[in-house]
Structure formats: C-alpha cells, structure tokens
Write an enzyme that holds these catalytic residues in place. Structure first.
Site, mmCIF file in Angstrom:
data_model
loop_
_atom_site.group_PDB
_atom_site.id
_atom_site.type_symbol
_atom_site.label_atom_id
_atom_site.label_comp_id
_atom_site.label_asym_id
_atom_site.label_seq_id
_atom_site.Cartn_x
_atom_site.Cartn_y
_atom_site.Cartn_z
ATOM 1 N N LYS A 83 0.962 -1.829 -0.366
ATOM 2 C CA LYS A 83 -0.169 0.220 0.120
ATOM 3 C C LYS A 83 0.445 1.326 -0.501
ATOM 4 O O LYS A 83 1.573 1.678 0.948
ATOM 5 C CB LYS A 83 -0.923 -0.138 1.254
ATOM 6 C CG LYS A 83 -1.968 -0.830 1.729
ATOM 7 C CD LYS A 83 -2.751 -1.134 2.015
ATOM 8 C CE LYS A 83 -2.050 -1.140 3.572
ATOM 9 N NZ LYS A 83 -2.985 -1.260 4.543
ATOM 10 N N GLY A 90 -7.698 3.804 10.372
ATOM 11 C CA GLY A 90 -8.579 2.933 9.275
ATOM 12 C C GLY A 90 -8.765 2.541 8.469
ATOM 13 O O GLY A 90 -9.150 1.772 8.427
ATOM 14 N N THR A 91 -8.302 3.125 8.394
ATOM 15 C CA THR A 91 -7.821 2.758 6.561
ATOM 16 C C THR A 91 -7.107 1.551 6.345
ATOM 17 O O THR A 91 -8.027 1.187 5.163
ATOM 18 C CB THR A 91 -6.813 3.779 5.847
ATOM 19 O OG1 THR A 91 -7.249 5.104 6.118
ATOM 20 C CG2 THR A 91 -7.055 3.700 4.044
ATOM 21 N N GLY A 92 -6.196 1.017 6.914
ATOM 22 C CA GLY A 92 -6.031 -0.183 6.475
ATOM 23 C C GLY A 92 -6.785 -1.906 6.905
ATOM 24 O O GLY A 92 -7.168 -1.957 6.224
ATOM 25 N N CYS A 93 -7.507 -1.251 8.011
ATOM 26 C CA CYS A 93 -8.442 -2.071 8.607
ATOM 27 C C CYS A 93 -10.173 -2.178 7.975
ATOM 28 O O CYS A 93 -10.258 -2.923 7.262
ATOM 29 C CB CYS A 93 -9.061 -1.814 9.722
ATOM 30 S SG CYS A 93 -7.879 -1.611 11.425
#
Length: 273
Positions: free
Chosen positions: A182, A217-220
C-alpha cells in the site's frame, strides 16, 4: 400450502483483530465494512484497547486460548466465507490463529500485517514478526502491508515505484498467494498508489489521491473490504480492486469527530451525492 423455501445462504466473514474503543479501526471498522457490503460479520477478539483520535492509552491482550476458542466457535457453527486478520499482538496469538485456520480450513484469508503504524511506530516485537512470517503469511491469499510493514518484511527501503514492486516480489516469496503493497505512506505521486503482485501479475492500483487527516482505520477497512468481496465470491484481484474503490470513496467523507486523526465514513456511499 406453499412449499417451504430453502433459505438463501448469507455470506459470512470473520475478523480476528483488536477492539478500537473510538470505533474508527479494528473490529469496529471491520464490522462496519462487512455490513456495508451486506456480509454478516463475526469476530475473534485479540485485545481490548482504550483509544480515541489522539492515541492509545491502554491495551489489554486476551489469552491465546480465548482467541482460539472464538475462532473455533464461529467456524464450527456459522461457516465462514472469508477471514481477515488485523492486530494479533504477539507470537503466541499469531501461532495459535495460524494453527486453527490451518486445521479448520475456512474461506480465503486476508492478512493485514499490523506490525508498524503508518507513521512508522513499531507495534509488535521481533518474535511476533518471525511468527507472522513463518506461520501466517504462507496461509494468506492476500497480504496488505503498508510502506513500513513492507520495508520490515522485505528488508529494503521503499522510496520509488520500483522499490514497491521489488518489495512485493520479496514478500511474495514468504508464501502468500498475493501481495498488495500500500502506498498511503509514500510521498509525492506515489501517495495512494498500491502495487499488486501474485507471482505472475504485477499491477499498480490508483484512483485519486485524497487529502485528509482522517485516515484512522484505512488499513483495517481495506483488508475487511477485500475479505467481504471474497466472501461474496470475487477473485482476489477483483476483490482488491473493488475494495480500493470503496476505501477511496470513504476517505472523501471524513467524519468531524475528535481532536486528532479521526475516522472516515464507512457508510459514505449511502449518502446523497
């Protein structure tokens, strides 16, 4: 009398992760993401955190046996169309999660290797990193490291697009079927550009760069959305492409909450345009 109809199968996904009391990441973000995609969300909690938009003030880790019992209970009764892992905290939990998933063989696995924050703060120790490499990554259908996690897993610095591609190749050699490096932590034109590699196909995924401080919380959310789409029957690359579209749209709708790096709206596509 009308004949009884056979109930339609409800897609189900399992998230194995920690709780975020602020609701922006972790189990809470995963369940919001599953619900948006009309996938029933189930959970195995690894830790309870006291946190808000300004940071984490306490972490209480659950026993590995408790995590294993939750995984067993869900898979034994409900069935699972896809699994995602988030914060697994330590080597013992990582090893027991890998052991149960290998034995129970639920649906495809998405690993968000929560090792280093986007800001570069180390979250787990060397023994946990070793357990992740040895036990969990070889089971993964998709692994989604951020820039710092990709650096740790590949053993190289990431500055350019070619660096990202080489890191994806190296991480793929650890056993996952596909890698998504990412670019949210990259700079300049690479910010928001992700690199996909599955051993044959090397792709760059980019929609548009979203400027916002509300990235908690983007990755989650991304890994949960990939799992949701895979529970719905999509192949890994298509699931990833659709998940990135969802996250990009969500980031464009930051929520005015808290005094730090706040969350974004998991229900943004439902809002009137």
């Amino acid at each position: 009398m009308r004949p009884m109809e056979t109930p339609k199968r409800v897609p189900t996904a399992l998230t194995i992760a920690g709780s975020d009391s602020g609701g922006g990441a972790g189990i809470q973000a995963d369940l919001n993401t599953f619900s948006y995609h009309r996938v029933h969300g189930t959970t195995a909690l690894t830790a309870v955190t006291a946190q808000n938009t300004r940071g984490v003030t306490r972490v209480d880790v659950l026993p590995a046996a408790s995590v294993a019992a939750q995984v067993d209970a869900v898979i034994d009764d409900l069935g699972v169309g896809a699994v995602k892992t988030g914060m697994l905290v330590n080597a013992e939990i990582i090893s027991v999660v890998a052991w149960r998933l290998k034995a129970l063989k639920p649906g495809p696995l998405v690993v968000d290797p929560v090792m280093v924050s986007r800001a570069g703060a180390r979250l787990i120790d060397d023994s946990a990193v070793g357990a992740l490499k040895e036990h969990l990554l070889p089971l993964a259908d998709v692994v989604t490291p951020n820039r710092h996690e990709a650096q740790l897993l590949s053993g190289m610095d990431l500055q350019t697009l070619e660096d990202m591609k080489e890191a994806a190749r190296r991480i793929h050699q650890l056993g996952p079927r596909a890698v998504l490096v990412k670019g949210g932590g990259m700079s300049g034109e690479l910010r928001g550009l992700d690199v996909w590699f599955d051993g044959e196909r090397m792709e760059t995924l980019f929609l548009r760069s979203v400027k916002t401080h509300n990235t908690h919380g983007t990755g989650c959310t991304l890994s949960a959305a990939i799992a949701a789409w895979m529970a719905l029957g999509q192949a890994p690359f298509e699931a990833t492409r659709r998940a990135k579209t969802f996250v990009t749209s969500a980031l464009e709708h930051p929520l005015p909450l808290g005094q730090g790096h706040g969350p974004f709206s998991h229900f943004s596509p439902l809002e009137p345009s």
